[in-house]
Design an enzyme around this catalytic site. Structure first.
Site, PDB file in Angstrom:
ATOM      1  CG  ASN A 157      -0.345  -0.068   2.499  1.00 26.07           C
ATOM      2  OD1 ASN A 157       0.728  -0.644   2.661  1.00 26.07           O
ATOM      3  ND2 ASN A 157      -0.972   0.533   3.477  1.00 26.07           N
ATOM      4  CD  GLU A 255       3.954  -1.377  13.515  1.00 29.09           C
ATOM      5  OE1 GLU A 255       2.733  -1.124  13.600  1.00 29.09           O
ATOM      6  OE2 GLU A 255       4.776  -1.015  14.369  1.00 29.09           O
ATOM      7  CB  CYS A 289      -2.472   0.087   8.274  1.00 28.40           C
ATOM      8  SG  CYS A 289      -1.169   1.303   8.564  1.00 28.40           S
ATOM      9  CD  GLU A 470       7.783  -0.413  12.365  1.00 27.86           C
ATOM     10  OE1 GLU A 470       8.433  -1.296  11.785  1.00 27.86           O
ATOM     11  OE2 GLU A 470       6.889   0.251  11.794  1.00 27.86           O
TER      12      GLU A 470
HETATM   13  P1  NAD Z   1       0.228  -9.310   3.194  1.00 28.37           P
HETATM   14  O1  NAD Z   1       0.285  -9.789   4.600  1.00 28.37           O
HETATM   15  O2  NAD Z   1      -0.500 -10.100   2.209  1.00 28.37           O
HETATM   16  O3  NAD Z   1       1.691  -9.129   2.619  1.00 28.37           O
HETATM   17  C1  NAD Z   1       2.667  -8.323   3.248  1.00 28.37           C
HETATM   18  C2  NAD Z   1       4.041  -8.834   2.855  1.00 28.37           C
HETATM   19  O4  NAD Z   1       4.226 -10.133   3.400  1.00 28.37           O
HETATM   20  C3  NAD Z   1       4.260  -8.970   1.358  1.00 28.37           C
HETATM   21  O5  NAD Z   1       5.589  -8.617   1.046  1.00 28.37           O
HETATM   22  C4  NAD Z   1       4.035 -10.460   1.136  1.00 28.37           C
HETATM   23  O6  NAD Z   1       4.686 -10.953  -0.006  1.00 28.37           O
HETATM   24  C5  NAD Z   1       4.627 -11.041   2.397  1.00 28.37           C
HETATM   25  N1  NAD Z   1       4.144 -12.377   2.759  1.00 28.37           N
HETATM   26  C6  NAD Z   1       2.962 -12.960   2.449  1.00 28.37           C
HETATM   27  N2  NAD Z   1       2.921 -14.214   2.943  1.00 28.37           N
HETATM   28  C7  NAD Z   1       4.087 -14.427   3.584  1.00 28.37           C
HETATM   29  C8  NAD Z   1       4.640 -15.536   4.305  1.00 28.37           C
HETATM   30  N3  NAD Z   1       3.972 -16.683   4.462  1.00 28.37           N
HETATM   31  N4  NAD Z   1       5.866 -15.405   4.840  1.00 28.37           N
HETATM   32  C9  NAD Z   1       6.557 -14.250   4.711  1.00 28.37           C
HETATM   33  N5  NAD Z   1       6.097 -13.188   4.033  1.00 28.37           N
HETATM   34  C10 NAD Z   1       4.871 -13.264   3.479  1.00 28.37           C
HETATM   35  O7  NAD Z   1      -0.328  -7.822   3.285  1.00 28.37           O
HETATM   36  P2  NAD Z   1      -0.655  -6.865   2.053  1.00 28.37           P
HETATM   37  O8  NAD Z   1      -1.941  -7.303   1.467  1.00 28.37           O
HETATM   38  O9  NAD Z   1       0.542  -6.707   1.215  1.00 28.37           O
HETATM   39  O10 NAD Z   1      -0.853  -5.475   2.823  1.00 28.37           O
HETATM   40  C11 NAD Z   1      -2.053  -5.057   3.348  1.00 28.37           C
HETATM   41  C12 NAD Z   1      -2.097  -5.295   4.834  1.00 28.37           C
HETATM   42  O11 NAD Z   1      -1.023  -4.618   5.475  1.00 28.37           O
HETATM   43  C13 NAD Z   1      -3.342  -4.734   5.483  1.00 28.37           C
HETATM   44  O12 NAD Z   1      -3.822  -5.650   6.433  1.00 28.37           O
HETATM   45  C14 NAD Z   1      -2.845  -3.479   6.173  1.00 28.37           C
HETATM   46  O13 NAD Z   1      -3.602  -3.040   7.275  1.00 28.37           O
HETATM   47  C15 NAD Z   1      -1.502  -3.899   6.607  1.00 28.37           C
HETATM   48  N6  NAD Z   1      -0.668  -2.726   6.882  1.00 28.37           N
HETATM   49  C16 NAD Z   1      -0.333  -2.435   8.173  1.00 28.37           C
HETATM   50  C17 NAD Z   1       0.427  -1.312   8.458  1.00 28.37           C
HETATM   51  C18 NAD Z   1       0.828  -0.958   9.859  1.00 28.37           C
HETATM   52  O14 NAD Z   1       1.761  -0.189  10.013  1.00 28.37           O
HETATM   53  N7  NAD Z   1       0.186  -1.492  10.880  1.00 28.37           N
HETATM   54  C19 NAD Z   1       0.843  -0.499   7.416  1.00 28.37           C
HETATM   55  C20 NAD Z   1       0.471  -0.817   6.113  1.00 28.37           C
HETATM   56  C21 NAD Z   1      -0.274  -1.944   5.857  1.00 28.37           C
END
Ligand code: NAD
Length: 489
Positions: A157, A255, A289, A470
């Site tokens: 995102n 996060e 998020c 963080e």
């Molecule tokens: P996601 O969990 O699908 O993917 C995040 C990252 O993790 C990607 O690089 C993905 O390739 C990797 N990943 C996926 N499966 C994995 C595994 N089994 N092992 C290791 N890595 C793996 O999330 P997304 O769809 O890319 O992002 C959206 C989500 O992120 C939403 O839930 C959003 O709220 C959250 N988010 C949180 C924050 C925060 O600071 N709290 C900030 C931005 C986004």
């Protein structure tokens, strides 16, 4: 989806030990605003991760023995180089992610630059603790040292923004890193790699492997020589990461998602609250998020709020992200668009009212964007607290507005979800904003504003929104190992 024939495909390579290296297989990456494949991303796995971890391990002794000031200077140089290319980075982020060029120019890339400058500065100002024990003739003090090779995994995102929010503190503290950006948004990380040598960052300090979470991400999480993982992404993925890293007892920073409430009391300044809450609901297509997705409005002002809120939401223009007058760009993928649309359908099926946006208003797109993943800002009312639209993270341009009566009631309802990331409170009663802020289960509470951040202070979520924080001190503590040393004199 069709291939874009007009331009040659952009082909990314992994960045390992200071060199770009091709991969044996690749993943297609789409331009969300056209639906065309425009880029190929390495489909890395164990082998590539192994090489990157080795490079990071080899670079650690030299990098970790540099002084904070030396590291700080390199971080500042890198910040300057990214800033110099700000426009190219912003264009790339918008094309790769679907976000508006305006957002990329004013938020994503400036913040990526700032992340490096911020940690370049903050690393120079930490002090450690010291206590004296005169009766024992002892002095105790703590010392902090980098941990080793950090694994950094980031979502799609806010691609460069969130990746640099991890890389900057990790390397400022003297760690070396292996980063894995989202396979859907890898381009700006690759562009940053091109600047590392020029900034003077030694080979192996920052390595980037591109690929999917299941293959590249998991190989990193499972690697025995990576003692800490900093992850931003969904709660579901975090659970998997915890499981996979448990046998190694890794240090984790997580996060995760949110289901953020905005609470609007009847004494709120609506002229401020309404435009800000429209922004907090729909900025970056609602793909932040911290975006608001449940708006609780006190009953006395509910109808007026709804009328003005919908009117304001309708002013937000959806369309070609590279048009600087556009407010809402494309969602990240076809699948994600479907998922977000389905939430709106479910709400309707449950009897909720969709006041504007999806399925209600026409969406006119320029000819080149007809196959893009667009959706209008959507406002849903009369939805029950138990509905999936009020419980689950939608992560799109959809927000729910509901009425409440009392302070006590709204606190309970706002806390009635599994997440606890960010909340906003709107009221001109100073006692009330403090009372409510203290009782909300939320890592961040903004009153009468949204997304105003001081990077010095802790950022992170409660409950299913994460583990750890963080920020200047928090990231320093996460990315260093502390030791207590006692001296008898
Ligand atoms: P996601 O969990 O699908 O993917 C995040 C990252 O993790 C990607 O690089 C993905 O390739 C990797 N990943 C996926 N499966 C994995 C595994 N089994 N092992 C290791 N890595 C793996 O999330 P997304 O769809 O890319 O992002 C959206 C989500 O992120 C939403 O839930 C959003 O709220 C959250 N988010 C949180 C924050 C925060 O600071 N709290 C900030 C931005 C986004």
């Amino acid at each position: 989806p069709t291939m874009a024939h007009s331009e040659p495909l952009l082909v990314l390579e992994n960045f390992i030990g200071g060199k770009f290296v091709p991969c044996s297989s690749y993943i297609d990456s789409y331009n969300p605003s056209t639906g065309d494949v425009y880029c190929r991303v390495p489909d890395s796995g164990k082998e590539e991760v192994e090489a990157a971890v080795k490079a990071a391990k080899d670079a650690f002794p030299i990098w970790s023995s540099k002084t904070p000031l030396e590291r700080s200077q390199l971080l500042n140089k890198l910040a300057d180089l990214i800033e110099h290319d700000l426009e190219a980075f912003a264009q790339a982020e918008s094309k790769d992610q679907g976000k508006t060029i305006t957002f990329a120019r004013t938020v994503d890339i400036p913040r990526a630059v700032h992340n490096f400058r911020f940690f370049a500065s903050s690393i120079l100002h930490h002090v450690t603790e010291c206590t004296e024990m005169p009766a024992m003739g002892c002095v105790h003090y703590t010392s902090r040292a980098p941990v080793g090779v950090a694994g950094l995994i980031s979502p799609w995102n806010l691609p460069l923004y969130l990746l640099t929010w991890k890389i900057a503190p990790a390397i400022a503290c003297g760690n070396t890193v292996v980063a894995k950006p989202s396979e859907m948004t890898s381009v700006t990380a690759w562009m940053m790699c091109k600047l590392l040598e020029k900034a003077g960052v030694p080979p192996g300090v920052v390595n980037v492997v591109f690929g999917t979470g299941a293959k590249a991400g998991e190989a990193l999480v499972c690697h025995p020589d990576v003692p800490l993982i900093s992850f931003t992404g969904s709660t579901l993925t975090a659970q998997r990461i915890m499981e996979k890293s448990a046998p190694h007892c890794k240090r984790l920073s997580l996060e995760l998602g949110g289901k953020n409430p905005a609470i609007v009391f009847d004494d709120a300044d609506l002229s401020q609250c309404i435009p800000t809450t429209v922004r907090s609901s729909f900025a970056n297509q609602g793909e932040i998020c911290l975006c608001t997705s449940r708006i609780f409005v006190q009953r006395g002002i509910y109808s007026e709020f709804l009328k003005r809120f919908v009117a304001e939401a309708k002013k937000w223009k959806t369309g070609n992200p590279s048009d600087p007058t556009i407010n809402v760009g494309a969602l990240i993928s076809k699948e994600h668009l479907e998922k977000v649309r389905n939430y709106v359908k479910k709400a309707q099926a449950e009897g909720a009212r969709v006041l504007c946006g999806e399925g209600v208003d026409p969406l006119a797109l320029p000819p080149g964007n007809k196959k893009g993943y667009f959706m209008l800002p959507t406002v849903i009312a009369e939805v029950k607290d138990e509905s999936c639209c009020m419980q689950e993270e939608i992560f799109g341009p959809v927000t729910c507005v509901v009425a409440f009566d009392t302070e006590e009631e709204v606190i309970e309802r706002a806390n009635g979800v599994k997440y606890g990331l960010a909340a906003t409170v709107w009221s001109s009663n100073v006692g009330r904003v403090h009372r409510v802020a203290h009782r909300l289960q939320s890592g961040l509470v903004w009153t009468n504003c949204w997304l105003v951040r001081d990077l010095n202070l802790p950022f992170g979520g409660m409950k299913a929104s994460g583990i750890g924080r963080e920020g200047a001190k928090d990231s320093y503590e996460f990315f260093t190992e502390v030791k207590t040393i006692t001296i008898k004199h």
